[in-house]
Scaffold this motif. Structure first.
Motif, PDB file in Angstrom:
ATOM      1  N   ILE A 132       0.836  -1.208   0.000  1.00  8.69           N
ATOM      2  CA  ILE A 132       0.000   0.000   0.000  1.00  8.69           C
ATOM      3  C   ILE A 132       0.871   1.258   0.000  1.00  8.69           C
ATOM      4  CG2 ILE A 132      -1.715   1.297   1.353  1.00  8.69           C
ATOM      5  CD1 ILE A 132      -2.954  -1.379   2.088  1.00  8.69           C
ATOM      6  N   LEU A 133       1.975   1.210   0.733  1.00 10.16           N
ATOM      7  CA  LEU A 133       2.921   2.343   0.687  1.00 10.16           C
ATOM      8  C   LEU A 133       3.368   2.588  -0.750  1.00 10.16           C
ATOM      9  CD1 LEU A 133       5.293   1.888   3.778  1.00 10.16           C
ATOM     10  CD2 LEU A 133       3.380   3.489   3.489  1.00 10.16           C
ATOM     11  N   ASP A 134       3.582   1.487  -1.468  1.00 14.15           N
ATOM     12  CA  ASP A 134       4.063   1.642  -2.844  1.00 14.15           C
ATOM     13  C   ASP A 134       3.026   2.330  -3.725  1.00 14.15           C
ATOM     14  OD1 ASP A 134       5.982   1.177  -4.990  1.00 14.15           O
ATOM     15  OD2 ASP A 134       4.387  -0.102  -5.787  1.00 14.15           O
ATOM     16  N   ARG A 135       1.747   2.027  -3.503  1.00 18.26           N
ATOM     17  CA  ARG A 135       0.700   2.694  -4.294  1.00 18.26           C
ATOM     18  C   ARG A 135       0.582   4.171  -3.932  1.00 18.26           C
ATOM     19  NH1 ARG A 135      -4.608  -1.105  -4.237  1.00 18.26           N
ATOM     20  NH2 ARG A 135      -3.523  -3.056  -3.941  1.00 18.26           N
ATOM     21  N   LEU A 136       0.877   4.456  -2.681  1.00 18.55           N
ATOM     22  CA  LEU A 136       0.759   5.833  -2.191  1.00 18.55           C
ATOM     23  C   LEU A 136       1.923   6.707  -2.650  1.00 18.55           C
ATOM     24  CD1 LEU A 136      -0.525   7.932  -0.280  1.00 18.55           C
ATOM     25  CD2 LEU A 136       0.570   6.777   1.640  1.00 18.55           C
ATOM     26  N   ARG A 137       3.100   6.091  -2.815  1.00 14.05           N
ATOM     27  CA  ARG A 137       4.331   6.849  -3.030  1.00 14.05           C
ATOM     28  C   ARG A 137       4.400   7.477  -4.428  1.00 14.05           C
ATOM     29  NH1 ARG A 137       7.647   3.104  -1.844  1.00 14.05           N
ATOM     30  NH2 ARG A 137       7.956   3.664   0.344  1.00 14.05           N
ATOM     31  N   LEU A 138       4.759   8.755  -4.488  1.00 20.47           N
ATOM     32  CA  LEU A 138       5.026   9.431  -5.755  1.00 20.47           C
ATOM     33  C   LEU A 138       6.529   9.644  -5.893  1.00 20.47           C
ATOM     34  CD1 LEU A 138       2.191  12.138  -5.799  1.00 20.47           C
ATOM     35  CD2 LEU A 138       2.285   9.991  -7.075  1.00 20.47           C
ATOM     36  N   THR A 139       6.979   9.673  -7.128  1.00 14.70           N
ATOM     37  CA  THR A 139       8.377  10.013  -7.435  1.00 14.70           C
ATOM     38  C   THR A 139       8.305  11.057  -8.545  1.00 14.70           C
ATOM     39  OG1 THR A 139       8.460   8.356  -9.177  1.00 14.70           O
ATOM     40  CG2 THR A 139       9.156   7.647  -6.957  1.00 14.70           C
ATOM     41  N   GLN A 140       9.426  11.651  -8.874  1.00 11.27           N
ATOM     42  CA  GLN A 140       9.425  12.613  -9.981  1.00 11.27           C
ATOM     43  C   GLN A 140       8.892  11.942 -11.254  1.00 11.27           C
ATOM     44  OE1 GLN A 140       9.998  15.896  -9.790  1.00 11.27           O
ATOM     45  NE2 GLN A 140       9.486  16.098 -11.958  1.00 11.27           N
ATOM     46  N   ALA A 141       9.322  10.703 -11.474  1.00  9.84           N
ATOM     47  CA  ALA A 141       8.873   9.991 -12.681  1.00  9.84           C
ATOM     48  C   ALA A 141       7.358   9.763 -12.631  1.00  9.84           C
ATOM     49  CB  ALA A 141       9.609   8.660 -12.800  1.00  9.84           C
ATOM     50  N   ARG A 142       6.840   9.438 -11.454  1.00 12.23           N
ATOM     51  CA  ARG A 142       5.381   9.216 -11.367  1.00 12.23           C
ATOM     52  C   ARG A 142       4.617  10.516 -11.570  1.00 12.23           C
ATOM     53  NH1 ARG A 142       4.187   4.490  -6.755  1.00 12.23           N
ATOM     54  NH2 ARG A 142       5.207   2.839  -7.928  1.00 12.23           N
ATOM     55  N   VAL A 143       5.139  11.621 -11.060  1.00 16.49           N
ATOM     56  CA  VAL A 143       4.486  12.918 -11.278  1.00 16.49           C
ATOM     57  C   VAL A 143       4.478  13.241 -12.775  1.00 16.49           C
ATOM     58  CG1 VAL A 143       4.630  15.404 -10.848  1.00 16.49           C
ATOM     59  CG2 VAL A 143       4.972  13.800  -8.962  1.00 16.49           C
ATOM     60  N   GLU A 144       5.602  12.937 -13.420  1.00 21.68           N
ATOM     61  CA  GLU A 144       5.631  13.164 -14.879  1.00 21.68           C
ATOM     62  C   GLU A 144       4.614  12.276 -15.596  1.00 21.68           C
ATOM     63  OE1 GLU A 144       9.789  12.819 -15.942  1.00 21.68           O
ATOM     64  OE2 GLU A 144      10.274  14.558 -14.667  1.00 21.68           O
ATOM     65  N   GLY A 145       4.470  11.064 -15.095  1.00 22.32           N
ATOM     66  CA  GLY A 145       3.469  10.153 -15.664  1.00 22.32           C
ATOM     67  C   GLY A 145       2.052  10.696 -15.491  1.00 22.32           C
ATOM     68  N   ILE A 146       1.789  11.267 -14.330  1.00 21.74           N
ATOM     69  CA  ILE A 146       0.471  11.851 -14.061  1.00 21.74           C
ATOM     70  C   ILE A 146       0.196  13.014 -15.024  1.00 21.74           C
ATOM     71  CG2 ILE A 146      -0.760  13.287 -12.366  1.00 21.74           C
ATOM     72  CD1 ILE A 146       0.439  11.462 -10.164  1.00 21.74           C
ATOM     73  N   ALA A 147       1.198  13.858 -15.227  1.00 23.16           N
ATOM     74  CA  ALA A 147       1.032  14.995 -16.146  1.00 23.16           C
ATOM     75  C   ALA A 147       0.814  14.508 -17.571  1.00 23.16           C
ATOM     76  CB  ALA A 147       2.250  15.919 -16.059  1.00 23.16           C
ATOM     77  N   SER A 148       1.575  13.495 -17.976  1.00 22.65           N
ATOM     78  CA  SER A 148       1.404  13.057 -19.363  1.00 22.65           C
ATOM     79  C   SER A 148       0.072  12.332 -19.528  1.00 22.65           C
ATOM     80  CB  SER A 148       2.598  12.234 -19.837  1.00 22.65           C
ATOM     81  OG  SER A 148       2.597  10.990 -19.221  1.00 22.65           O
ATOM     82  N   GLY A 149      -0.473  11.788 -18.440  1.00 25.27           N
ATOM     83  CA  GLY A 149      -1.819  11.223 -18.512  1.00 25.27           C
ATOM     84  C   GLY A 149      -2.849  12.283 -18.894  1.00 25.27           C
ATOM     85  N   LEU A 150      -2.679  13.494 -18.342  1.00 24.79           N
ATOM     86  CA  LEU A 150      -3.592  14.592 -18.694  1.00 24.79           C
ATOM     87  C   LEU A 150      -3.474  14.966 -20.170  1.00 24.79           C
ATOM     88  CD1 LEU A 150      -3.151  16.908 -15.570  1.00 24.79           C
ATOM     89  CD2 LEU A 150      -5.235  15.661 -16.226  1.00 24.79           C
ATOM     90  N   ARG A 151      -2.238  14.979 -20.666  1.00 21.27           N
ATOM     91  CA  ARG A 151      -2.047  15.320 -22.094  1.00 21.27           C
ATOM     92  C   ARG A 151      -2.659  14.238 -22.988  1.00 21.27           C
ATOM     93  NH1 ARG A 151       1.326  19.624 -21.253  1.00 21.27           N
ATOM     94  NH2 ARG A 151       3.004  19.294 -19.756  1.00 21.27           N
ATOM     95  N   GLN A 152      -2.562  12.997 -22.499  1.00 18.02           N
ATOM     96  CA  GLN A 152      -3.146  11.901 -23.273  1.00 18.02           C
ATOM     97  C   GLN A 152      -4.673  12.062 -23.350  1.00 18.02           C
ATOM     98  OE1 GLN A 152      -2.042   8.114 -21.558  1.00 18.02           O
ATOM     99  NE2 GLN A 152      -3.355   6.998 -23.003  1.00 18.02           N
ATOM    100  N   VAL A 153      -5.294  12.444 -22.249  1.00 15.63           N
ATOM    101  CA  VAL A 153      -6.747  12.665 -22.254  1.00 15.63           C
ATOM    102  C   VAL A 153      -7.101  13.822 -23.192  1.00 15.63           C
ATOM    103  CG1 VAL A 153      -8.735  13.355 -20.838  1.00 15.63           C
ATOM    104  CG2 VAL A 153      -7.112  11.669 -19.966  1.00 15.63           C
ATOM    105  N   ALA A 154      -6.244  14.848 -23.227  1.00 15.18           N
ATOM    106  CA  ALA A 154      -6.480  15.955 -24.165  1.00 15.18           C
ATOM    107  C   ALA A 154      -6.505  15.444 -25.607  1.00 15.18           C
ATOM    108  CB  ALA A 154      -5.403  17.031 -23.995  1.00 15.18           C
ATOM    109  N   GLY A 155      -5.768  14.383 -25.875  1.00 20.72           N
ATOM    110  CA  GLY A 155      -5.710  13.845 -27.242  1.00 20.72           C
ATOM    111  C   GLY A 155      -6.861  12.923 -27.608  1.00 20.72           C
ATOM    112  N   LEU A 156      -7.692  12.571 -26.639  1.00 15.61           N
ATOM    113  CA  LEU A 156      -8.808  11.662 -26.927  1.00 15.61           C
ATOM    114  C   LEU A 156      -9.973  12.420 -27.554  1.00 15.61           C
ATOM    115  CD1 LEU A 156      -8.879   9.538 -23.629  1.00 15.61           C
ATOM    116  CD2 LEU A 156      -7.977   8.860 -25.853  1.00 15.61           C
ATOM    117  N   PRO A 157     -10.821  11.720 -28.311  1.00 18.82           N
ATOM    118  CA  PRO A 157     -11.983  12.391 -28.893  1.00 18.82           C
ATOM    119  C   PRO A 157     -12.931  12.892 -27.804  1.00 18.82           C
ATOM    120  CG  PRO A 157     -11.724  10.144 -29.768  1.00 18.82           C
ATOM    121  CD  PRO A 157     -10.735  10.301 -28.662  1.00 18.82           C
ATOM    122  N   ASP A 158     -13.516  14.057 -28.027  1.00 19.77           N
ATOM    123  CA  ASP A 158     -14.483  14.640 -27.091  1.00 19.77           C
ATOM    124  C   ASP A 158     -15.835  13.957 -27.311  1.00 19.77           C
ATOM    125  OD1 ASP A 158     -16.205  16.232 -25.618  1.00 19.77           O
ATOM    126  OD2 ASP A 158     -15.378  18.133 -26.333  1.00 19.77           O
TER     127      ASP A 158
END
Lengths: 419, 419
Positions: free
Chosen positions: B73-99
């Motif tokens: 559970i700690l592992d699911r909770l933990r963020l790293t710089q790479a995970r934060v970057e992953g979260i941001a790129s997830g938002l960009r990916q959603v921007a690319g999906l059809p509305d």
């Protein structure tokens, strides 16, 4: 060959929802031809039982009259030979509609070769809680059967004898076709406990659709643990915009109010734009009064309005009327008081029409058309189980597809998912 | 031009669901370009706030470790710089999906000339109740915004600091784009009362999606008066049919169990057909044990099974195994114990495959493929808000269209409905 026999046969002492669930497993696998044959057999059985049904109905009507039920409700309760024939032909009409089950909604072949398809499947067990009209009993059965669902019907106690006679005819027809009679079951209507059991039979009942007044619907939604679909409460508005053709506005308002004042798509409040109020209000009042409509509102000469005039349905030859500043104010009024059923604008201005349809949040938004058109038959669905005023699953008139869910079927040849 | 300013501006002292509702009225009218720009701005803001987010997360992780939270559970909770970057790129990916908003689902011109169209519209206000992972906070916001909805997020108290830092970044980005910050709001997580308020905010919240364990989901569904969508509980089965390719069955079972044992599409029970049990069972046991899987069941040499082994998820490297008489018995077992998530058959027999897919009642039914494929990304949706195990509104992986409702828009030129 698909195996069509349920292993576990439910016995009569088993609770009704469980028997419905067992029946639903078989219904889900029926072909369209089998369901249509059953619908025609059910229509024949209803006609053959006419005498029994009419005698039972006569007893219901007599009892209701003795207990002081008003004429309009007696009229909804009453069956005649012609109405019984109409009920039977409704079943034949449903037999003629396209079968929604098995329709491929979406599908694709994934890059890895997996073939995925999303198919329509029956919901399973559909519960209905409804008021006096006995025709709803047969209509709901027909739509449920065509969409592969078992029906648990909880009608009004005032129609108990009529409903029992109709359901007995339907169950007999199913049995004679080799289908499970438990595809349709009538729940006791003496007290509310059968409603409570139905709406809390989580895991056995897949959806309950309440059809009736606002009080019934609110009670079902509040106490249910099974999913519900809210129907039918329509506090509908017609907004007469500054750029409205006044003659058109009069025709639409009169039609939306007087065609059938007791149904949910009738207009309950007319909003008149301030810019044209000086001419529009007197004209509208004059034509409404000529049609025996009582107008409520804050203007001089109207029946004074209270909060309830804006927030509740009349379902009679009454209507509320208010002058609003502009389109913004009309949208805000609807946002505050509307029930998300049907809202209409009368205008010749394209931008106003686009803005109104974009901003108003309702199952149906009409431009230059009567609210009376929100109806499954009018929309070309052939039949409707009700008009949903909620946003989840179904919104607006519900036909056969709204009585289905979906299932993803995926074909591979040993596909495993990479880490 | 559409009017884009809400008249009634909500103030901070207004309850959150009401502020969400006000914001949702504006979100519903945004163009795709406006929403996509906001998603990219939000991604930028999350990256710019990395230090703050990581510091907050560090405090969450420390507190959780001190209170004895287990490592997974700690592992699911933990963020790293790479995970934060992953979260941001997830938002960009959603921007690319059809509305999905504005898509015409159905439409026709009626015989009387009325033009009717059924359009996708946002649901309005979407609530999420979820467990420790802070990435869900941003994912849910992104999917809600793209589909025009306001999001009310109630995360786990163990992630409270991380979630607060992320939501502050998101709200800042929205404000800078001239959009209502109340499009995303974090609810307090100290006690259960914020969950209760959320799931009973009828008329303000349009749907609540619980994501988490079976207990959380059951509690939300039981107490909610707003509509809910059940997600994620997957007691999934693989049925190794008499005509299975045993090597394929081994690969599928191992993949479905060991790829990620803690997720909902993992297999929890293997059903082996009696006809091939003598060879199939030893082979399956051998390969499962070689992958460190503990096998539970009634056969000699297995960890003895109780009712819970059949009815509950392990979500660990454990699996139950049973021998069944035939396809009928497999379907009955699944009918009794399955949660309607994903069920699979391994067979080379076409009739058996067709019968299994027709009779099994689940969101996804796989033929010769691992249960691990039930996933929005795998199905090509680009992103998913959860996997629905209910039948109403959405079933299986939910993408952007599942976060919408519909509205009928009807254009006429003075149409009235004949009596």
């Amino acid at each position: 060959m698909l195996q069509r026999t349920a292993r576990t046969l439910a016995r009569p002492c088993t609770p009704r929802p469980r028997r419905a669930r067992v029946a639903s497993r078989r219904l889900a696998l029926l072909t369209t031809a089998e369901k249509d044959a059953a619908l025609h057999a059910a229509a024949d059985a209803v006609l053959a039982a006419s005498d029994v049904v009419l005698a039972a109905n006569s007893a219901d009507v007599d009892a209701a009259r003795e207990s002081g039920t008003e004429d309009s409700i007696l009229d909804r309760l009453r069956l005649t030979q012609a109405r019984v024939e109409g009920i039977a032909s409704g079943l034949r009409q449903v037999a003629g509609l396209p079968d929604p089950v098995g329709e491929v909604v979406r599908g694709s072949t994934l890059p890895n070769g997996l073939e995925i398809r999303q198919l329509r499947v029956p919901l399973g067990v559909v519960g209905m809680v409804y008021e006096a009209r006995p025709n709803v009993t047969v209509d709901a059965f027909g739509l449920a059967l065509k969409s592969g669902n078992a029906a648990l019907l909880r009608g009004s106690s005032s129609a108990a004898r009529s409903n029992a006679a109709l359901v007995e005819a339907l169950r007999g027809a199913l049995g004679a076709q080799g289908l499970p009679a438990d595809a349709v079951q009538l729940l006791p209507s003496e007290d509310r406990s059968s409603v409570t059991h139905l709406i809390q039979a989580r895991g056995l009942v897949d959806v309950v659709v309440p059809r009736g007044g606002a009080g019934l619907i609110a009670a079902v939604v509040r106490d249910a643990t099974v999913p519900t679909i809210e129907t039918g409460v329509g506090n509908c508005h017609v907004y007469v915009h500054a750029a409205a053709d006044l003659e058109m506005a009069e025709k639409i308002v009169v039609n939306a109010k007087t065609r059938r004042p007791s149904v949910c798509n009738t207009v309950e409040t007319v909003l008149v734009d301030k810019a044209i109020a000086d001419t529009a209000v007197p004209q509208l009042l004059s034509v409404l009064q000529a049609h025996s409509v009582v107008v409520h509102g804050d203007l001089p000469g109207l029946v004074p309005a209270t909060e309830a005039d804006w927030s509740e349905e009349y379902l009679t030859l009454d209507v509320a009327l208010a002058v609003v500043d502009d389109l913004d104010a009309a949208v805000e009024h609807i946002d505050r008081y509307g029930t998300g059923h049907t809202e209409a604008i009368v205008t010749s201005d394209l931008a106003a029409a686009r803005e109104f349809t974009a901003r108003v949040d309702a199952a149906a938004v009409m431009v230059n058309a009567s609210t009376a058109f929100t109806d499954g038959e009018q929309f070309g669905f052939g039949a409707e189980i009700g008009i949903s005023t909620q946003k989840l699953h179904a919104r607006g008139p519900m036909g056969l597809p709204e009585l289905t869910s979906t299932k993803w079927v995926v074909w591979g040849d040993g596909h495993t998912r990479p880490a």
